[in-house]
Scaffold this motif. Sequence first.
Motif, PDB file in Angstrom:
ATOM      1  N   UNK A 163       8.052   3.634  -5.014  1.00 20.16           N
ATOM      2  CA  UNK A 163       9.117   2.787  -4.459  1.00 20.16           C
ATOM      3  C   UNK A 163      10.352   3.597  -4.066  1.00 20.16           C
ATOM      4  N   UNK A 164      10.623   4.677  -4.795  1.00 20.34           N
ATOM      5  CA  UNK A 164      11.825   5.467  -4.492  1.00 20.34           C
ATOM      6  C   UNK A 164      11.685   6.106  -3.113  1.00 20.34           C
ATOM      7  N   UNK A 165      10.536   6.725  -2.887  1.00 16.62           N
ATOM      8  CA  UNK A 165      10.280   7.390  -1.602  1.00 16.62           C
ATOM      9  C   UNK A 165      10.292   6.376  -0.452  1.00 16.62           C
TER      10      UNK A 165
ATOM     11  N   UNK B 158       0.837  -1.213   0.000  1.00 14.72           N
ATOM     12  CA  UNK B 158       0.000   0.000   0.000  1.00 14.72           C
ATOM     13  C   UNK B 158       0.865   1.254   0.000  1.00 14.72           C
ATOM     14  N   UNK B 159       1.920   1.225   0.825  1.00 13.05           N
ATOM     15  CA  UNK B 159       2.822   2.390   0.875  1.00 13.05           C
ATOM     16  C   UNK B 159       3.576   2.543  -0.456  1.00 13.05           C
ATOM     17  N   UNK B 160       3.940   1.389  -1.037  1.00 15.87           N
ATOM     18  CA  UNK B 160       4.634   1.453  -2.328  1.00 15.87           C
ATOM     19  C   UNK B 160       3.721   2.115  -3.357  1.00 15.87           C
ATOM     20  N   UNK B 161       2.445   1.737  -3.345  1.00 16.62           N
ATOM     21  CA  UNK B 161       1.497   2.339  -4.287  1.00 16.62           C
ATOM     22  C   UNK B 161       1.280   3.824  -3.983  1.00 16.62           C
TER      23      UNK B 161
ATOM     24  N   UNK C 215      17.400  -1.567  -5.517  1.00 17.67           N
ATOM     25  CA  UNK C 215      18.827  -1.922  -5.613  1.00 17.67           C
ATOM     26  C   UNK C 215      19.669  -0.712  -5.996  1.00 17.67           C
ATOM     27  N   UNK C 216      19.151   0.101  -6.920  1.00 15.89           N
ATOM     28  CA  UNK C 216      19.916   1.291  -7.337  1.00 15.89           C
ATOM     29  C   UNK C 216      20.118   2.252  -6.167  1.00 15.89           C
ATOM     30  N   UNK C 217      19.076   2.405  -5.371  1.00 19.41           N
ATOM     31  CA  UNK C 217      19.174   3.339  -4.234  1.00 19.41           C
ATOM     32  C   UNK C 217      20.130   2.779  -3.166  1.00 19.41           C
ATOM     33  N   UNK C 218      19.985   1.489  -2.888  1.00 17.16           N
ATOM     34  CA  UNK C 218      20.885   0.867  -1.894  1.00 17.16           C
ATOM     35  C   UNK C 218      22.330   0.971  -2.380  1.00 17.16           C
ATOM     36  N   UNK C 219      22.540   0.643  -3.639  1.00  8.83           N
ATOM     37  CA  UNK C 219      23.889   0.707  -4.211  1.00  8.83           C
ATOM     38  C   UNK C 219      24.487   2.101  -4.028  1.00  8.83           C
ATOM     39  N   UNK C 220      23.687   3.119  -4.298  1.00  8.79           N
ATOM     40  CA  UNK C 220      24.207   4.485  -4.239  1.00  8.79           C
ATOM     41  C   UNK C 220      24.502   4.951  -2.811  1.00  8.79           C
ATOM     42  N   UNK C 221      23.985   4.250  -1.805  1.00 11.36           N
ATOM     43  CA  UNK C 221      24.321   4.652  -0.431  1.00 11.36           C
ATOM     44  C   UNK C 221      25.756   4.247  -0.073  1.00 11.36           C
ATOM     45  N   UNK C 222      26.279   3.244  -0.781  1.00  5.37           N
ATOM     46  CA  UNK C 222      27.634   2.774  -0.468  1.00  5.37           C
ATOM     47  C   UNK C 222      27.735   2.053   0.869  1.00  5.37           C
ATOM     48  N   UNK C 223      26.594   1.681   1.451  1.00  8.15           N
ATOM     49  CA  UNK C 223      26.632   1.056   2.781  1.00  8.15           C
ATOM     50  C   UNK C 223      26.500  -0.463   2.730  1.00  8.15           C
ATOM     51  N   UNK C 224      26.248  -1.031   1.532  1.00 10.07           N
ATOM     52  CA  UNK C 224      25.960  -2.470   1.463  1.00 10.07           C
ATOM     53  C   UNK C 224      27.163  -3.293   1.920  1.00 10.07           C
TER      54      UNK C 224
END
Length: 232
Positions: free
Chosen positions: A127-129, A120-123, A180-189
């Motif tokens: 997804x980015x937010x 529901x939140x995704x909708x 995945x793109x957002x996680x990747x860009x955090x550099x924390x994985x």
Amino acid sequence: MVKEVVSSGRIAVNLGGDHSVAVGTVDGHSRGTDKRVSLLWVDAHADLNTSSSSPSGNAHGMPVSLLVKELEEDWPDTPAMEWQRPRLLINNVGFIGLRDLDPYEREVLKRFNVAAYGMEEVDRYGIVEVTKMALNRINPDGVNALHLSFDVDSLDIHEAPCTGTPVRGGLSLREAMQVMEIVRDTGTLSALDVVEINPLLGNDRQAETTVRAAVHVIKTLFGRCRFDSAPS
Ligand SMILES: NC(=[NH2+])NCCC[C@H](N)C(=O)O
Ligand SMILES: [Mn+2]
């Protein structure tokens, strides 16, 4: 294994298997780093049951509750699990993609005001937010080591048909790739699980679809850009 990989500064990639493998991978991760671990659980389910709350008795519905300190008291004695003690704080755990929760899981998410985002939140927010909100809440200063635990049943059944407990109305592959793109860009994985792929639960074509979806997710997380590389 995960402990050794993480402590040598590399990212641990774990391919499952059912989601109960995450008890070991997250435990090893947190023992392999001096940092606090934040856990992003991308899944249709919260996997927060204990052996007494579980309606099914299936261990793959319980890993998160074994991993967080706040639920230690809710567990009856677990004779086979002496090797593992919870090391995470529940406010460092976030969920994306939820759409099938049991009553105890719902109660826990409310009790601790967990960063839990369902479809529901995704909708509603996109997804980015949702991904940014979840990461901000579980790793506000960006200093923790991130463990991403990706259950293919977070994806819609059309994207990942070969999984044991599919739930319709899930993430598109594109939405998962944005996470995945957002996680990747955090550099924390620091560690990744990809779990609940079971090629036996379908025909060859469905198995191929499921595995390819997982490959897309993994490649994106490790740098594949949608604009400048051919799809695989
Ligand atoms: N990792 C999973 N696929 N978990 C499904 C869990 C389903 C249900 N909540 C249970 O406890 O049995
Ligand atoms: Mn799961």
